[in-house]
Design a protein around this motif. Structure first.
Motif, PDB file in Angstrom:
ATOM      1  N   ALA A 164       0.858  -1.188   0.000  1.00  0.00           N
ATOM      2  CA  ALA A 164       0.000   0.000   0.000  1.00  0.00           C
ATOM      3  C   ALA A 164       0.890   1.232   0.000  1.00  0.00           C
ATOM      4  CB  ALA A 164      -0.913   0.007   1.220  1.00  0.00           C
ATOM      5  N   GLY A 165       0.966   1.903  -1.145  1.00  0.00           N
ATOM      6  CA  GLY A 165       1.796   3.093  -1.273  1.00  0.00           C
ATOM      7  C   GLY A 165       0.955   4.348  -1.101  1.00  0.00           C
ATOM      8  N   ILE A 166       1.368   5.238  -0.221  1.00  0.00           N
ATOM      9  CA  ILE A 166       0.574   6.415   0.104  1.00  0.00           C
ATOM     10  C   ILE A 166       1.149   7.657  -0.570  1.00  0.00           C
ATOM     11  CG2 ILE A 166      -0.322   7.876   1.956  1.00  0.00           C
ATOM     12  CD1 ILE A 166      -0.017   5.509   3.851  1.00  0.00           C
ATOM     13  N   ASP A 167       0.307   8.356  -1.326  1.00  0.00           N
ATOM     14  CA  ASP A 167       0.641   9.700  -1.789  1.00  0.00           C
ATOM     15  C   ASP A 167       0.161  10.673  -0.721  1.00  0.00           C
ATOM     16  OD1 ASP A 167       1.862  10.156  -4.510  1.00  0.00           O
ATOM     17  OD2 ASP A 167       0.364   8.660  -5.043  1.00  0.00           O
ATOM     18  N   HIS A 168       1.092  11.331  -0.054  1.00  0.00           N
ATOM     19  CA  HIS A 168       0.754  12.251   1.024  1.00  0.00           C
ATOM     20  C   HIS A 168       0.412  13.607   0.391  1.00  0.00           C
ATOM     21  CE1 HIS A 168       2.197   9.309   3.963  1.00  0.00           C
ATOM     22  NE2 HIS A 168       3.176   9.078   3.089  1.00  0.00           N
ATOM     23  N   THR A 169      -0.860  13.885   0.267  1.00  0.00           N
ATOM     24  CA  THR A 169      -1.369  15.013  -0.501  1.00  0.00           C
ATOM     25  C   THR A 169      -0.758  16.341  -0.063  1.00  0.00           C
ATOM     26  OG1 THR A 169      -3.434  13.766  -0.579  1.00  0.00           O
ATOM     27  CG2 THR A 169      -3.503  16.038  -1.352  1.00  0.00           C
ATOM     28  N   TYR A 170      -0.445  17.158  -1.066  1.00  0.00           N
ATOM     29  CA  TYR A 170       0.167  18.478  -0.907  1.00  0.00           C
ATOM     30  C   TYR A 170       1.627  18.418  -0.452  1.00  0.00           C
ATOM     31  CZ  TYR A 170      -4.715  19.898  -1.195  1.00  0.00           C
ATOM     32  OH  TYR A 170      -6.019  20.054  -1.603  1.00  0.00           O
ATOM     33  N   GLU A 171       2.202  17.207  -0.407  1.00  0.00           N
ATOM     34  CA  GLU A 171       3.618  17.064  -0.056  1.00  0.00           C
ATOM     35  C   GLU A 171       4.453  16.635  -1.251  1.00  0.00           C
ATOM     36  OE1 GLU A 171       4.192  14.677   3.474  1.00  0.00           O
ATOM     37  OE2 GLU A 171       2.410  15.541   4.417  1.00  0.00           O
ATOM     38  N   SER A 172       3.818  16.496  -2.414  1.00  0.00           N
ATOM     39  CA  SER A 172       4.552  16.172  -3.633  1.00  0.00           C
ATOM     40  C   SER A 172       4.173  17.179  -4.714  1.00  0.00           C
ATOM     41  CB  SER A 172       4.262  14.746  -4.109  1.00  0.00           C
ATOM     42  OG  SER A 172       2.997  14.669  -4.710  1.00  0.00           O
ATOM     43  N   TYR A 173       4.949  17.175  -5.787  1.00  0.00           N
ATOM     44  CA  TYR A 173       4.710  18.143  -6.846  1.00  0.00           C
ATOM     45  C   TYR A 173       3.363  17.951  -7.532  1.00  0.00           C
ATOM     46  CZ  TYR A 173       9.595  19.582  -6.445  1.00  0.00           C
ATOM     47  OH  TYR A 173      10.792  20.061  -5.984  1.00  0.00           O
ATOM     48  N   ALA A 174       2.828  16.738  -7.498  1.00  0.00           N
ATOM     49  CA  ALA A 174       1.543  16.498  -8.162  1.00  0.00           C
ATOM     50  C   ALA A 174       0.914  15.209  -7.661  1.00  0.00           C
ATOM     51  CB  ALA A 174       1.728  16.424  -9.679  1.00  0.00           C
ATOM     52  N   THR A 175      -0.335  15.312  -7.168  1.00  0.00           N
ATOM     53  CA  THR A 175      -1.122  14.142  -6.779  1.00  0.00           C
ATOM     54  C   THR A 175      -2.518  14.310  -7.348  1.00  0.00           C
ATOM     55  OG1 THR A 175       0.073  13.913  -4.683  1.00  0.00           O
ATOM     56  CG2 THR A 175      -2.036  12.766  -4.874  1.00  0.00           C
ATOM     57  N   THR A 176      -2.937  13.385  -8.210  1.00  0.00           N
ATOM     58  CA  THR A 176      -4.275  13.455  -8.783  1.00  0.00           C
ATOM     59  C   THR A 176      -5.270  12.809  -7.832  1.00  0.00           C
ATOM     60  OG1 THR A 176      -3.349  13.343 -11.016  1.00  0.00           O
ATOM     61  CG2 THR A 176      -5.702  12.882 -10.775  1.00  0.00           C
ATOM     62  N   LEU A 177      -6.302  13.557  -7.455  1.00  0.00           N
ATOM     63  CA  LEU A 177      -7.305  13.072  -6.510  1.00  0.00           C
ATOM     64  C   LEU A 177      -8.490  12.471  -7.256  1.00  0.00           C
ATOM     65  CD1 LEU A 177      -7.066  16.042  -3.979  1.00  0.00           C
ATOM     66  CD2 LEU A 177      -5.929  13.807  -3.902  1.00  0.00           C
ATOM     67  N   SER A 178      -9.462  11.966  -6.506  1.00  0.00           N
ATOM     68  CA  SER A 178     -10.537  11.159  -7.102  1.00  0.00           C
ATOM     69  C   SER A 178     -11.364  11.924  -8.117  1.00  0.00           C
ATOM     70  CB  SER A 178     -11.447  10.631  -5.995  1.00  0.00           C
ATOM     71  OG  SER A 178     -12.013  11.707  -5.252  1.00  0.00           O
TER      72      SER A 178
END
Length: 384
Positions: A164-178
């Motif tokens: 289970a890999g977690i994208d920690h929102t707003y801590e990376s250059y880009a995370t696409t949400l639902s």
């Protein structure tokens, strides 16, 4: 604290963590002759790999970075064994995520969607296989999306783990949400603040606990997970987050910090669950980063401190595997990309096999002639 692409080293494709080995920003323009799309190495296990994404919302807490959001939203990518061998390979990242990442790193001279064309091995939305599988949570470095640990995740899934890999929102250059929104790095505006690293790892520990709470009800394949066998690994501040999550949540039985300065305070009485430091020469005893020296003394259970000669901060990620696609020539003397991936996969899997599958791993007991780059610290670990 945030640093950009270290072209001088010739390997760091995606941003190195704030909170570990700060370096000044550098120009990141590649040469004009990229090699074409990168291909991740094939998994070494005997099972095909499937992958899917979950989108979770924690209404019990506001987002720590976006003051206009009253709930923490997370993207979780799952990798797992499957019986399905044919099907659509999962994208490495979206074209928009590639564009934002390259722009944030200052990379020019290649198409904006270059990173999205990276070839993966996992089959998108394949049916999970197996039962009572151990679970490994993965957490990436600061500014980096979860996709930068895809090679490791695919390999572990092929060996019989759910990842289970977690994208920690707003801590990376880009995370696409639902809903298709792309969350950019709001935390990057705060990374020079006092106590930033401590705050990040506390937030990541909360993210991990929430994901563990939600998996049983949010993923159809969750009945295949043995919830008594959970470990966590992370790179850079993701590795620091592994330590923080273990201190906070007893469900995480074992942990790995890959080249990350630690911030979570271990109780003075000690910490007895298995833990491994796996890093570059900056983490030798008495080296540039002293946090491992401090924490090593407080680890009272099974523990290992391993340093890879020739490694640098990105050697434990997909970064070195992607430099050809960006037209960047690796620097002489740095651990080659394929070898870095092999060593990372081998030692992470050995640790997990020993502590989640109860399979004794002689590789973890002493140096191996097959892997002369591996130094066991603190006793037999010198600058290299």
């Amino acid at each position: 604290m945030r640093h950009l692409l270290a072209v001088a080293a010739g390997l760091a494709v995606l941003a190195a963590s704030a909170c570990s080995a700060p370096a000044p920003p550098r120009s990141a323009a590649p040469s004009p002759t990229p090699t074409g799309p990168a291909t991740l190495p094939a998994p070494t296990g005997d099972q095909p790999v499937g992958t899917t994404a979950l989108y979770l919302k924690d209404a019990s807490r506001p987002d720590p970075w976006n003051l206009d959001v009253d709930a923490r939203e997370l993207k979780v990518t799952l990798w797992y064994p499957t019986k399905q061998r044919d099907g659509q390979r999962a994208p490495y990242m979206t074209p928009k995520e590639s564009e934002l990442t390259l722009r944030s790193l200052g990379i020019t001279g290649v198409p904006d969607d270059t990173l999205s064309k990276t070839r993966t091995n996992a089959i998108k939305d394949a049916e999970p296989a197996g039962r009572k599988l151990p679970l490994v949570v993965l957490s990436p470095g600061f500014t980096k999306p979860m996709s930068t640990l895809t090679s490791l995740a695919e390999d572990l899934a092929s060996r019989g783990y759910v990842v289970a890999g977690i994208d920690h929102t707003y801590e990376s250059y880009a995370t696409t949400l639902s809903d298709g929104r792309v969350a950019e790095c709001l935390a990057c505006d705060s990374d020079a603040d006092p106590g930033f690293g401590t705050g990040v790892v506390q937030g990541r520990a909360a993210d991990v606990s929430f994901v563990l709470d939600q998996l049983p009800s949010q993923w159809d394949g969750s009945n295949r997970i043995d919830r008594s066998r959970i470990a966590m690994a992370g790179q850079s501040i993701g590795g620091a987050g592994a330590m923080a999550a273990m201190v906070k949540d007893s469900r995480v039985r074992a942990g790995i910090d890959m080249d990350g300065t630690t911030y979570a305070r271990i109780p003075k009485s000690g910490f007895s669950r298995p833990f491994m430091f796996l890093g570059s020469p900056q983490h030798i005893p008495g080296g540039r980063d002293t946090s491992w020296d401090r924490d090593w003394k407080l680890l009272t259970g099974w523990k290992r401190w391993i340093v890879l000669s020739g490694a640098e901060h990105q050697s434990f990620t997909d970064g070195p595997l992607l430099v050809g696609a960006l037209g960047i020539k690796p620097a002489y003397g740095i651990l080659p990309a394929a070898r870095a991936a092999e060593l990372t996969r081998t030692y992470v899997a050995a640790f997990l096999d020993q502590h989640l599958k109860s399979q004794r791993q002689p590789l973890m007991d002493k140096p191996s002639s097959r892997y002369p780059e591996v130094k066991f610290c603190p006793e037999a670990c010198g600058q290299s």
